[in-house]
Design a protein around this motif. Sequence first.
Motif, PDB file in Angstrom:
ATOM      1  N   TRP A 351       0.821  -1.213   0.000  1.00 43.11           N
ATOM      2  CA  TRP A 351       0.000   0.000   0.000  1.00 43.11           C
ATOM      3  C   TRP A 351       0.852   1.259   0.000  1.00 43.11           C
ATOM      4  O   TRP A 351       0.439   2.292  -0.568  1.00 43.11           O
ATOM      5  CB  TRP A 351      -0.931   0.002   1.209  1.00 43.11           C
ATOM      6  N   TRP A 401      -8.643  -2.858  -0.167  1.00 37.95           N
ATOM      7  CA  TRP A 401      -8.417  -1.447   0.147  1.00 37.95           C
ATOM      8  C   TRP A 401      -9.498  -0.920   1.089  1.00 37.95           C
ATOM      9  O   TRP A 401      -9.209  -0.132   1.990  1.00 37.95           O
ATOM     10  CB  TRP A 401      -8.369  -0.600  -1.125  1.00 37.95           C
ATOM     11  N   THR A 404      -8.370  -1.859   4.478  1.00 38.94           N
ATOM     12  CA  THR A 404      -7.168  -1.124   4.858  1.00 38.94           C
ATOM     13  C   THR A 404      -7.485   0.345   5.120  1.00 38.94           C
ATOM     14  O   THR A 404      -6.942   0.965   6.055  1.00 38.94           O
ATOM     15  CB  THR A 404      -6.106  -1.255   3.753  1.00 38.94           C
TER      16      THR A 404
END
Length: 696
Positions: A351, A401, A404
């Motif tokens: 990331w 995502w 996250t």
Amino acid sequence: MTPNGLIQEKSPYLRQHAHNPVNWQPWSDAAFDRARAENKPVFLSIGYATCHWCHVMEKESFEDLEAAGHLNNTFVCVKVDREERPDIDAVYMAACQLLTGSGGWPLSIFMSPDKRPFYAATYLPKTSRFGAPGIIDLCRQVHRWWTEQRHQVDTAAAEVLRHLDTAFVYTPAAETEAFSEDAVLDRALQDLIQNYDAEWGGFEPAPKFPTPHRLRFLLRMHHRGAAPGALDMATHTLTAMRLGGIWDHVGHGFHRYATDSRWLVPHFEKMLYDQALMATVYMEAYQITQDPLMGRTAREIFDYVLGEMTAPEGGFYSAQDADSEGEEGKFYVWAHAAFREAVTAQDDVPWDRIFNIRPDGNYHAERGGTRTDKNIPHLTTPLSGWADALGMTPETLDHRWASTRLSLLRRRSQRPPPLRDHKILTDWNGMMIAALANGARVFQEPAYAMAARKAAAFVLTHLRDETGALYHRFCDGHRAVPAQATDYAWMVQGLLWLYQATYDLSYAETAVSLQEALLENYWDDIDGGMFSVPDKNTDLPVRPKELHDGAVPSANSVSLENMLLLGSLTGNPLWNDRAHRLVRAFGGTVSSHPAAFTSFLCGLDLAQGKGEAVIITGAAETPQLQRLVSELGRVYAPHRVAQIKTPANAGRLARFAAHTRQLETDTNAPKVHLCRGGACTGTADGPDALMPPRQR
């Protein structure tokens, strides 16, 4: 420290300054009476609660005892929240541009007790540096002018006022000349093409503002079918902004503008109006392209607004600050180690590489150009572009995502948050009501319609008096400031689109009454167009009238579109006639530099398209009718409005729109009627009739 004259004010911006050693007064007759009695000039300082440079000037000068002493000895000092009194800001920003050739906030005006400016600046440091005057030196200079050269000061102020009188005068379309809408629209398009940044999108060098009205204009030109490249310019810019640092990838929503050319480094404040206008243009781009990124961006803007910017009673707050802990952007930026620690549970996905998070930081400080050790999350490749390299589907990466991002959001929420400006403004709420109502149509999302309904109820309950007149601002349980033209214009637009989302006729009826009040109290009977304020006995030296598209389109631009929509909805030609008068009133000015008025040009495009009303007749509860209604939001049809006639609302609808009286209601099979200018010419029974004319 003993509070000053701002301590009783409700504006969060004014209350920020209530304990400054500067003896601030709110804008009032008492302040100017005092200046006359003490024979002092007035120092007018205009800003807003979430303005970074306003905070800087406060710390350098307004919290400093030495600077405050000079200000108090030289002036009567007046503070204005530009968001609470945009009319004051408009007049004195025009004066600043006349005197200096530029403007911005904080706005610093030196003027006589009769409100005539003679000197203007924006940000002023405490002491002079690099050839720029400081506030202390200016106080000394103005004191000398005022005591030793008063005649010259009065002469200069009179000259400024003379020019200021013409700052809000516009050139009408010449009666002897044909006003060519096609030529004006094409010249605006060519100007945008010429100024377009083909690498990063947008239309200026740094700093870059989103200016969604320009992008909406490009989408309109694409829809006309004679503007190759218009759609690409719009979608490229929208994509670049969505990938850049101007978008808050962790918490969602757009920051106000980018200080660089590639949308990386923003000024970090978040404004409600940006969220509303950006959501609207992303939805329109989604309708045209069906690009999931466009639709997702609009939805995520709504997530941010409904989660962070909505009062319990339903109104929408104004803004979030750029600064926290005395530093701009501190809440939003990341050290590499802190970012890695927050996403460690997902460390098999890089990331930090995806969002360009570097150990040495990924941007330069605004002053001095030195690299910081902090990072602004941004993408140089869309997430979908990473999926193949990571051996997963785009859907899987999106899901990863989402998890996250929540981890990052939880970590970020532990930081001291930026100030939220909790005042509720009628015009900005109207913008967000319109955006959410459109979201309800486009995404078939009832929660958006519910939020728009709740906000409309708040405004119409708490920001309207027993006579029906609107107010501009609500804060801490109190409404204040009589409405300006923008308040009426944007609330009319919000209610019209809420009607399109819910088909609750009460919203359209209220929109008509507000539009009538706007014309009655704000219309210029001599030159045409709407003044910003209703009363000729305004407390300003000139009565402003605005057309230019700044961060927010003008009341005149919004009203042009509103009246044309009302003409299509009601079939009443009087609305189109008044819209035509509005176009004539500003036609010469618009023709001279059309790219400065792209929101007005969207209305001009609507006028050229003649406006089409789709009226669906049938029983409201049937699945066939509901399918037709859902189809209405799927397609991009900027020249069209829609209504539903059922046995239950037939009489009331006929009173609102007389041309609907003739349409029969078949409760067994819904019909689609196509109407222009109050005349209905066609009937169909399938969704093909709902395609825009160019696509049928």
